[in-house]
Design an enzyme around this catalytic site. Structure first.
Site: not given
Ligand code: 3PG
Ligand code: MG
Length: 398
Positions: A205, A355
């Site tokens: 996004k 991550g």
């Protein structure tokens, strides 16, 4: 900020120490009992080993995923306790609740040098509540378990959550080695990046990355954009993107970023366009001006990899956050792999932020030693680069 070493210097034998870790690890998509990347567990081991070996009674807490403030077996930390035990070489005791009777009994029974993991913090509404009193009450229950608090959950320091923000207000608090190392690296990249400075952003996004793009644009020589978010930029340039991920409400914002950037935002020139979001979907490399109406882009193409690799190759500092494509599916992994490999070859300092990107590096089997630093925090490292105040860090500082 006081550090774990200060606490160890004070002596912790027989003391109860609450350690906030970020054990939010990914699980295998086809077998949800298998941890697909245990990098975050490994990253906190030095802190746990140091406390254990010093004879502390170690109480570890973490979140996993985003359960909604109530127990949800899908997000239990039980498999993480098992893996942590394997890595520590001693079984880890697991409490089936976070601050309830099971946790409280386990804390009471804990012996010197033993390690206990509490169930998922986010099974309790107090962990993430916006209401200070609700968070405070939960933090009080956690704090009552221990005499000292150590935060080594770098991946969660950007969250104003009870275990990160409110517990340190209630206990003598110390930063773990992982938090200290992460902050030192990010400070170096934020304050004095050696030029040329190239940032590579991916992920789905634009809206998630908007703040960091705005903060970084004035500082970078090139901002390379791949991943799902590139399609909103491509659309803003007038390309048709078929069924690719698109944030329609962000098209104007992307257009204005492109005009501000004056050529410094670099977009893919080709993509891998697939018939569906599946490993066995029909797929072809197409020019960005020729994305078929019934296809979706799931990776950047080889010419884009070459273009990005060239920009990366001339950099002295590279920060990378977010995969270039759906690397978990083999046909769409080449973009992420190509960019990652280019970063490992630079003659300079590179940081892998996050991550997902860190997991991508290990999942794709790329040599981790080729990077200057692999951060355990995605959102946290981005917010640090944006220049935001991170609640978990300010709590440790006060
Ligand atoms: C992460 O994976 O980004 C961290 O563990 C924080 O998790 P969160 O985004 O759900 O707060
Ligand atoms: Mg996240």
């Amino acid at each position: 900020m006081k550090a774990l070493d200060d606490l160890l210097g004070e002596g912790v034998s027989g003391r109860r120490v609450l350690v906030r870790a970020d054990l939010n690890v990914p699980f295998d998509k086809s077998d949800p009992t298998i941890i697909s990347d245990d990098g975050r567990i490994r990253a906190v081991l030095p802190t746990l080993v140091a406390l254990r070996d010093a004879g502390a009674r170690v109480i570890v807490c973490s979140h996993l995923g985003r359960p909604k403030g109530a127990p949800d077996p899908k997000y239990t930390l039980a498999p993480v306790a098992e893996r942590l035990g394997e890595l520590l070489g001693n079984p880890v005791i697991f409490a089936s609740d976070t601050v309830g009777p099971a946790a409280s009994d386990a804390v009471d029974a804990l012996l010197d040098g033993q390690v206990l993991l509490l169930e998922n913090l986010r099974f309790n509404e107090g962990e993430t509540s916006k209401d200070d009193a609700v968070r405070g009450a939960f933090a009080g229950q956690l704090a009552a378990f221990a005499e000292y608090y150590v935060d080594d959950a770098f991946g969660a320091v950007h969250r104003k959550h009870a275990s990160v923000y409110d517990v340190p207000a209630r206990l003598p608090h110390y930063a773990g080695g992982l938090v200290l190392r992460e902050v030192e690296v990010l400070r170096r990249v934020t304050e004095s990046p050696e030029q040329p400075y190239v940032v590579v952003l991916g992920g789905s996004k634009v809206s998630d990355k908007l703040a960091v793009i705005q903060a970084l644009l004035p500082k970078v020589d090139k901002l390379l954009v791949g991943g799902g978010m590139c399609f909103t930029f491509l659309k803003a340039q007038g390309h048709e993107v078929g069924k690719s991920l698109l944030e329609s409400e962000m098209i104007d914002t992307c257009a204005s970023l492109l005009s501000q950037a004056d050529g410094r935002i670099v977009l893919p020139v080709d993509v891998v366009a697939a018939s569906s979001f599946a490993a066995d979907a029909a797929h072809d490399v197409v020019d960005i001006s020729e994305i078929p109406a019934d296809r979706l882009g799931l990776d950047i193409g080889p010419e884009s990899v070459a273009l990005f690799a060239e920009a990366i190759g001339s950099a002295k500092t590279v920060f990378w956050n977010g995969p270039m494509g759906v690397f978990e599916l083999a046909p769409f992994a080449a973009g992420t792999r190509g960019v990652a490999e280019a970063i490992t070859k630079i003659d300079g300092f590179s940081v892998v932020g996050g991550g997902d990107s860190a997991a991508a590096v290990r999942t794709l089997g790329i040599d981790e030693s080729g990077f200057g630093h692999i951060s355990t925090g995605g959102g946290a490292s981005l917010e640090y680069l944006e220049g935001k105040t991170l609640p978990g860090l300010s709590a440790l500082e006060s």
